[in-house]
Design an enzyme around this catalytic site. Structure first.
Site, PDB file in Angstrom:
ATOM      1  N   SER A  98       1.751  -9.799  -0.757  1.00 45.15           N
ATOM      2  CA  SER A  98       1.414  -8.378  -0.690  1.00 45.15           C
ATOM      3  C   SER A  98       1.736  -7.720   0.649  1.00 45.15           C
ATOM      4  CB  SER A  98      -0.068  -8.186  -1.015  1.00 45.15           C
ATOM      5  OG  SER A  98      -0.875  -9.024  -0.210  1.00 45.15           O
ATOM      6  N   LYS A 142       0.801  -1.225   0.000  1.00 48.09           N
ATOM      7  CA  LYS A 142       0.000   0.000   0.000  1.00 48.09           C
ATOM      8  C   LYS A 142       0.835   1.277   0.000  1.00 48.09           C
ATOM      9  CE  LYS A 142      -4.438  -1.652   1.215  1.00 48.09           C
ATOM     10  NZ  LYS A 142      -4.265  -3.009   1.791  1.00 48.09           N
ATOM     11  N   GLU A 173      -9.665   6.453   3.532  1.00 48.76           N
ATOM     12  CA  GLU A 173     -10.464   5.449   4.225  1.00 48.76           C
ATOM     13  C   GLU A 173      -9.541   4.299   4.603  1.00 48.76           C
ATOM     14  OE1 GLU A 173      -9.969   5.411   1.016  1.00 48.76           O
ATOM     15  OE2 GLU A 173      -9.408   3.301   0.739  1.00 48.76           O
TER      16      GLU A 173
HETATM   17  C1  PLP Z   1      -5.136  -4.056   1.564  1.00 46.82           C
HETATM   18  C2  PLP Z   1      -4.409  -5.304   1.310  1.00 46.82           C
HETATM   19  C3  PLP Z   1      -4.787  -6.184   0.274  1.00 46.82           C
HETATM   20  C4  PLP Z   1      -5.994  -5.976  -0.596  1.00 46.82           C
HETATM   21  O1  PLP Z   1      -5.952  -4.851  -1.396  1.00 46.82           O
HETATM   22  P1  PLP Z   1      -5.691  -4.903  -2.973  1.00 46.82           P
HETATM   23  O2  PLP Z   1      -6.016  -3.531  -3.401  1.00 46.82           O
HETATM   24  O3  PLP Z   1      -6.621  -5.927  -3.560  1.00 46.82           O
HETATM   25  O4  PLP Z   1      -4.279  -5.263  -3.174  1.00 46.82           O
HETATM   26  C5  PLP Z   1      -4.006  -7.308   0.042  1.00 46.82           C
HETATM   27  N1  PLP Z   1      -2.925  -7.585   0.815  1.00 46.82           N
HETATM   28  C6  PLP Z   1      -2.550  -6.783   1.827  1.00 46.82           C
HETATM   29  C7  PLP Z   1      -1.356  -7.149   2.625  1.00 46.82           C
HETATM   30  C8  PLP Z   1      -3.268  -5.624   2.107  1.00 46.82           C
HETATM   31  O5  PLP Z   1      -2.876  -4.837   3.132  1.00 46.82           O
END
Ligand code: PLP
Length: 409
Positions: A390, A101, A123
């Site tokens: 992610s 993010k 948000e």
């Molecule tokens: C917020 C988040 C997501 C989901 O958001 P996307 O916009 O679909 O990437 C996925 N993995 C993590 C670690 C997150 O913090």
């Protein structure tokens, strides 16, 4: 393919069109009062995108502050354990504040500064986007207000504390289910009122144009790096790539550079929750249909009257009723395939990865992992699978501990 004659060749840079449409998805469904702000944002972004000065500044902060490039990591023991394809992780979990993010939050903060806007709103659901936004606002000396459902604030008290430590004001939203959807509504309301000096840093590849395009572009670096790293390491492209899909930002960021490589299969993984029954999951492509929510037209979970259905997932970051419009487009084309992982599969993969690799993944990312391990098992050892990691799971360990305690009892 029989549809080949009617389907134009894929050109990933042709989307979205000037109105923000990805085929029949996307667009701009907002109150009149926001149309000017969105047009102004689109114009400012398009200039910044083509400005080498902006791109150089962004690259500098991505390296120095966020920690890019992230590693492409060979998961050797998991590969041996599964006994199939070679498994690589793209390690967005190593970034500052713990997830992908920060790529988007950092870039949008630079854009806001360029536009002369000194107040930032955002948000947040689980708090990850709120923490990333609070962090970049502190770094650049911007005022920061984060909207968060009151229920989420209770569940994610640690992230609320982190945001406040970094100087953000966290506003609890008491409406409706007191979660992410209501927090977005409140942020939009704030933006309408304060649009002249305020920029809204939306946290995923979702919402009204230009957000799905802009957020995608800010995460493209994930796939650009992954491609270069895998070519250096294996001398070839991967056979398959897997990423979890909430709004869709980490997935489209990882996939974008590979969309026009037909030999690479791309899988998005949604939250299967307790199974595909109404109100028990957040797999929009498994139980949803076309509709409009919070700025754009896309696949969403709704009842016969168009009321948004309740969702459930063990991971707050995937627990949203709608999916980014670009994913809906590529799903129709068959270019990105979608599956889901259930809470139970995620709990198992979470523990397996922690034990086998010494890496505690975020519960969101663990959806990609659970699905990716199954793919790897089905492929031969001469194949390569890249899984988008992610985020890191530090934020999730208390929740997992409580869930494991419950299953023991
Ligand atoms: C917020 C988040 C997501 C989901 O958001 P996307 O916009 O679909 O990437 C996925 N993995 C993590 C670690 C997150 O913090």
């Amino acid at each position: 393919m029989s549809a080949a004659s009617s389907t134009p060749p894929l050109d990933r840079f042709s989307l979205p069109d000037a109105g923000g449409h990805f085929g029949r998805y996307g667009g701009t469904f907002v109150p009149e009062t926001l149309m000017t702000a969105l047009a102004e944002l689109t114009a400012a972004y398009l200039v910044a995108r083509d400005d080498p000065g902006f791109q150089a500044e962004l690259r500098h902060h991505l390296k120095e502050f966020a920690g890019r490039p992230t590693e492409l990591y060979f998961a050797e023991r998991l590969t041996a354990h599964v006994g199939g394809a070679k498994i690589y992780f793209k390690r967005e979990d190593l970034l500052h504040t713990g997830a992908h993010k920060i790529n988007n939050a950092l870039a949008q903060a630079l854009l806001a500064r360029r536009m002369g806007k000194k107040r930032i709103i955002a948000e947040t659901g689980a708090g990850q986007h709120g923490v990333a936004t609070a962090s970049v606002c502190a770094k650049f000396g911007l005022e920061c207000v984060i909207y968060m459902g009151a229920h989420d604030m209770e569940r994610q008290a640690l992230n609320v504390f982190r945001m406040r430590l970094m100087g953000a004001t966290v506003v609890g939203v008491e409406a409706g289910q007191k979660t992410l959807k209501e927090a977005i509504n409140e942020a939009m309301r704030d933006w309408v009122t304060n649009v002249r000096h305020t920029h809204y840093i939306l946290g995923t590849a979702y919402g009204a144009h230009p957000y799905p395009m802009m957020v995608r572009d800010f995460h493209r670096v994930i796939g650009l790096e992954a491609k270069e790293q895998l070519l250096a390491r294996e001398g070839r492209l991967p056979d398959e790539m897997v990423a979890c899909v909430g709004g869709g930002s980490n997935a489209i960021g990882l996939f974008f550079e590979f969309l026009e490589d037909p030999g690479v299969r791309l899988f998005g993984v949604e939250a299967g929750g307790r199974g595909i029954k109404r109100g028990e999951h957040a797999a929009r492509f498994a139980g949803g249909r076309l509709g409009v929510l919070q700025g754009c037209k896309t696949f969403l979970l709704q009842d016969a009257e168009g009321q948004i259905e309740l969702t459930h997932s063990v991971s707050a970051g995937l627990d949203y009723a709608a999916v980014g419009p670009e994913h809906a487009f590529y799903r129709d084309r068959g270019r990105i395939e979608f599956g889901y992982a259930t809470d139970a599969e995620v709990m198992e993969a979470f523990q397996l990865c922690s034990r086998q690799e010494g890496i505690i993944p975020a519960l969101e990312s663990t959806h990609a992992l659970a699905f990716g391990l199954k793919r790897a098992r089905d492929l031969g050892p001469d194949k390569v699978v890249v899984i988008g990691l992610s985020g890191r799971g530090d934020k999730d360990v208390q929740q997992v501990a409580a869930l494991l305690e419950k299953t023991k009892a």
